[in-house]
Design a protein around this motif. Structure first.
Motif, PDB file in Angstrom:
ATOM      1  N   ALA A 166      14.792 -44.270  82.718  1.00  0.00           N
ATOM      2  CA  ALA A 166      15.456 -44.408  84.014  1.00  0.00           C
ATOM      3  C   ALA A 166      16.110 -43.083  84.385  1.00  0.00           C
ATOM      4  CB  ALA A 166      16.492 -45.523  83.961  1.00  0.00           C
ATOM      5  N   GLU A 167      16.138 -42.799  85.678  1.00  0.00           N
ATOM      6  CA  GLU A 167      16.745 -41.568  86.170  1.00  0.00           C
ATOM      7  C   GLU A 167      17.824 -41.896  87.185  1.00  0.00           C
ATOM      8  OE1 GLU A 167      13.945 -38.692  87.546  1.00  0.00           O
ATOM      9  OE2 GLU A 167      12.758 -38.721  85.684  1.00  0.00           O
ATOM     10  N   GLY A 168      18.823 -41.038  87.250  1.00  0.00           N
ATOM     11  CA  GLY A 168      19.905 -41.215  88.205  1.00  0.00           C
ATOM     12  C   GLY A 168      20.599 -39.890  88.444  1.00  0.00           C
ATOM     13  N   GLY A 169      21.729 -39.958  89.152  1.00  0.00           N
ATOM     14  CA  GLY A 169      22.437 -38.730  89.469  1.00  0.00           C
ATOM     15  C   GLY A 169      21.719 -37.939  90.542  1.00  0.00           C
ATOM     16  N   PRO A 191      19.025 -48.967  82.970  1.00  0.00           N
ATOM     17  CA  PRO A 191      19.785 -48.966  84.230  1.00  0.00           C
ATOM     18  C   PRO A 191      21.247 -49.349  84.058  1.00  0.00           C
ATOM     19  CG  PRO A 191      17.637 -49.985  84.562  1.00  0.00           C
ATOM     20  CD  PRO A 191      17.796 -49.790  83.080  1.00  0.00           C
ATOM     21  N   ILE A 208      23.280 -46.284  82.847  1.00  0.00           N
ATOM     22  CA  ILE A 208      23.391 -45.270  83.901  1.00  0.00           C
ATOM     23  C   ILE A 208      24.554 -45.592  84.832  1.00  0.00           C
ATOM     24  CG2 ILE A 208      22.282 -44.623  86.089  1.00  0.00           C
ATOM     25  CD1 ILE A 208      19.870 -43.811  84.655  1.00  0.00           C
ATOM     26  N   GLN A 209      24.835 -46.888  85.033  1.00  0.00           N
ATOM     27  CA  GLN A 209      25.925 -47.271  85.929  1.00  0.00           C
ATOM     28  C   GLN A 209      27.278 -46.754  85.446  1.00  0.00           C
ATOM     29  OE1 GLN A 209      25.452 -48.766  88.949  1.00  0.00           O
ATOM     30  NE2 GLN A 209      23.301 -48.411  88.393  1.00  0.00           N
ATOM     31  N   ASN A 259      29.044 -43.843  87.186  1.00  0.00           N
ATOM     32  CA  ASN A 259      29.800 -44.043  88.423  1.00  0.00           C
ATOM     33  C   ASN A 259      31.303 -43.969  88.186  1.00  0.00           C
ATOM     34  OD1 ASN A 259      27.421 -44.464  89.886  1.00  0.00           O
ATOM     35  ND2 ASN A 259      27.446 -46.670  89.541  1.00  0.00           N
ATOM     36  N   LEU A 288      20.741 -37.509  85.423  1.00  0.00           N
ATOM     37  CA  LEU A 288      20.876 -38.542  84.397  1.00  0.00           C
ATOM     38  C   LEU A 288      19.515 -39.013  83.927  1.00  0.00           C
ATOM     39  CD1 LEU A 288      23.635 -40.700  86.136  1.00  0.00           C
ATOM     40  CD2 LEU A 288      23.968 -38.818  84.512  1.00  0.00           C
ATOM     41  N   ARG A 289      19.394 -39.172  82.613  1.00  0.00           N
ATOM     42  CA  ARG A 289      18.174 -39.713  82.016  1.00  0.00           C
ATOM     43  C   ARG A 289      18.593 -40.786  81.007  1.00  0.00           C
ATOM     44  NH1 ARG A 289      16.885 -36.937  85.586  1.00  0.00           N
ATOM     45  NH2 ARG A 289      15.336 -35.236  85.668  1.00  0.00           N
TER      46      ARG A 289
END
Length: 223
Positions: free
Chosen positions: A22-25, A46, A49-50, A53, A63-64
């Motif tokens: 999952a990716e984020g940021g 996921p 990753i939250q 926040n 984010l990975r």
């Protein structure tokens, strides 16, 4: 006992090699740094990753978060004999290594990479950093400790230089899954490897992440 270490010539195949990341940021091209976030037993990529926040920082992070096969990095307690946690344990170490190599291909160095894990993910992240010492952006181990051979962590099994890598270890002093003795042993080995370690044992805390830990993470990111 010789511990498994991933190298550029190692291509371990196990249950986590084909799982999603999952990716984020922000996109890597806009990021100041990258963070690999490793979830705990029964959780998901996921969900971990939250947690980002909650970070009050101006640092832009790519984010990975790797997903464990069947939501579990290894089947038994991290203090079980390590052969009982194979091939998941080695597969998880290979997964982290491959993500770091991918980030390096996107322009990051190890010094730009933070590793954060909770519970089982904190154990895996801690063991990866101890077995693969370099100058990382930082290690954040929330309710976790090093794995070693499971029933023991032997300082003589680890060598290398973390070059002052900042490490934060936060855990309850009565965590039902993570004995404080293993957290203390892990701290000693990280210091032996020349890390800059901050350890907090919280009286009576549950198996969770608290506000003080978030503040320590923010301090690391903002320093």
């Amino acid at each position: 006992m010789s511990l498994f270490r991933v190298t550029e010539d190692t291509h371990f195949k196990g249950p986590h090699q084909s799982t999603q990341i999952a990716e984020g940021g922000v996109p890597a091209t806009e990021a100041d740094a990258a963070m690999i976030m490793i979830h705990g037993r029964g959780a998901t990529a996921p969900s971990i990753i939250q947690l980002a926040n909650e970070f009050d920082t101006d640092k832009k992070l790519a984010l990975r978060a790797p997903q464990a096969n069947n939501n579990t990095w290894y089947p038994n307690s991290f203090m079980a004999p390590s052969e009982q946690n194979q091939p998941g344990l080695s597969s998880g170490l290979q997964k982290i290594y491959d993500i770091i190599q991918g980030l390096k291909g996107e322009g990051f160095s190890e010094e730009d990479v933070y590793l954060l894990g909770f519970s089982q993910g904190a154990c895996l992240a801690s063991e990866f950093v101890a077995r693969h010492p370099a100058k990382y952006g930082g290690l954040i181990a929330l309710s976790g400790g090093m794995i070693g051979v499971g029933d023991a962590v032997n300082p003589e099994d680890y060598e290398g230089d973390l070059q002052g890598t900042p490490i934060f270890m936060g855990c309850s002093d009565v965590d039902p899954h993570i004995p404080k003795e293993r957290v203390n042993e892990s701290e000693k080995i990280f210091r032996k490897l020349n890390a800059s370690v901050t350890k907090k044992l919280y009286p009576g805390m549950g198996h969770l992440v608290n506000e003080d830990e978030i503040k320590h993470i923010q301090g690391m990111l903002n320093s």
